[in-house]
Write a protein that holds these residues in place. Structure first.
Motif, mmCIF file in Angstrom:
data_model
loop_
_atom_site.group_PDB
_atom_site.id
_atom_site.type_symbol
_atom_site.label_atom_id
_atom_site.label_comp_id
_atom_site.label_asym_id
_atom_site.label_seq_id
_atom_site.Cartn_x
_atom_site.Cartn_y
_atom_site.Cartn_z
ATOM 1 N N VAL A 5 0.955 -1.324 0.245
ATOM 2 C CA VAL A 5 0.401 -0.166 -0.361
ATOM 3 C C VAL A 5 1.131 0.809 0.148
ATOM 4 C CG1 VAL A 5 -1.864 0.935 1.562
ATOM 5 C CG2 VAL A 5 -1.932 -0.950 1.300
ATOM 6 N N ARG A 6 0.691 2.373 -1.018
ATOM 7 C CA ARG A 6 1.455 3.625 -1.344
ATOM 8 C C ARG A 6 0.544 4.840 -0.219
ATOM 9 N NH1 ARG A 6 5.144 3.376 -6.563
ATOM 10 N NH2 ARG A 6 5.836 1.874 -5.799
ATOM 11 N N ARG A 7 0.638 4.811 1.008
ATOM 12 C CA ARG A 7 0.138 6.024 1.264
ATOM 13 C C ARG A 7 0.846 7.188 0.873
ATOM 14 N NH1 ARG A 7 0.996 4.453 7.933
ATOM 15 N NH2 ARG A 7 -0.719 2.758 7.723
ATOM 16 N N TYR A 95 -3.592 6.530 9.320
ATOM 17 C CA TYR A 95 -4.045 6.384 8.124
ATOM 18 C C TYR A 95 -5.441 5.514 7.751
ATOM 19 C CZ TYR A 95 -0.151 8.618 5.868
ATOM 20 O OH TYR A 95 0.698 9.220 4.843
ATOM 21 N N ARG A 98 -5.133 4.228 2.413
ATOM 22 C CA ARG A 98 -3.771 5.013 2.140
ATOM 23 C C ARG A 98 -3.847 6.123 2.519
ATOM 24 N NH1 ARG A 98 -4.457 7.525 -3.236
ATOM 25 N NH2 ARG A 98 -2.407 7.336 -3.539
#
Length: 193
Positions: A5-7, A95, A98
């Motif tokens: 997961v790209r936050r 968060y 993301r």
């Protein structure tokens, strides 16, 4: 194999702000209340600026008591103030998958709990002042329990017997812990008469 997961990154910048007046802190925290775990810094800045953006209107945020309260400031100045609150542990970011969302830090929640309790106390006072001897307070059951308990502390400290009919009616239609606290407040108010 799961994907990483790209936050969405958050870059906080309070600019040259070293301190904020307490009324601005309270205002920003009050505006954040409707966005806790539902919105981030940008949406809060729009709310405080008084935007009529679709995101604001779709969520009913134009009804927030803080909507437009910092309209005299630029969006960047408002964001710097929000970032200052985060950097000074009044607000925090958590968060959800993301997306970075706002939450209260303990220091900020303490202020907001008191602010909201004062606001609710004013609403109850207005109902009583409007001539309703026992206004329906069941709507308080939907509020945060800590806020409700703080409201009851404020009513108890007032020593005002005008609250008795409303409290007694509310006690019939609330949760057990709140009911017990209401009975305690009612007894104390009656003993002061």
């Amino acid at each position: 194999m799961s994907r990483k997961v790209r936050r969405v990154p958050v870059h906080l910048d309070a600019g040259d702000i070293r301190d904020l007046p307490s009324d601005e802190i309270v205002t920003i925290l009050r505006g954040a209340d409707d966005l806790i775990m539902r919105g981030g810094r940008s949406l809060l800045a729009k709310l405080l600026k008084g935007s009529r953006d679709n995101q604001i209107l779709e969520r009913g945020l134009e009804n927030s008591p803080a909507h437009g309260s910092l309209r005299s400031l630029s969006r960047e100045e408002i964001l710097a103030r929000i970032d200052w609150l985060i950097l000074n542990e009044y607000l925090a970011i958590e968060y959800d998958y993301r997306l970075p969302l706002l939450v209260y830090a303990p220091r900020g929640w303490e202020i907001e709990r008191e602010t909201f309790a004062v606001e609710i106390h004013g609403r109850v006072d207005n109902l009583i002042a409007a001539g309703e001897t026992a206004p329906d307070l069941a709507w308080l059951n939907d509020l945060n329990r800590q806020v409700v308990l703080r409201l009851l502390e404020r009513i108890e400290a007032s020593g005002d017997a005008r609250y008795l009919p409303a409290l007694e009616a509310w006690a019939e239609n609330t949760f057990n812990k709140i009911r017990k606290r209401i009975h305690h407040v009612v007894e104390n108010l009656k003993n002061r008469q």
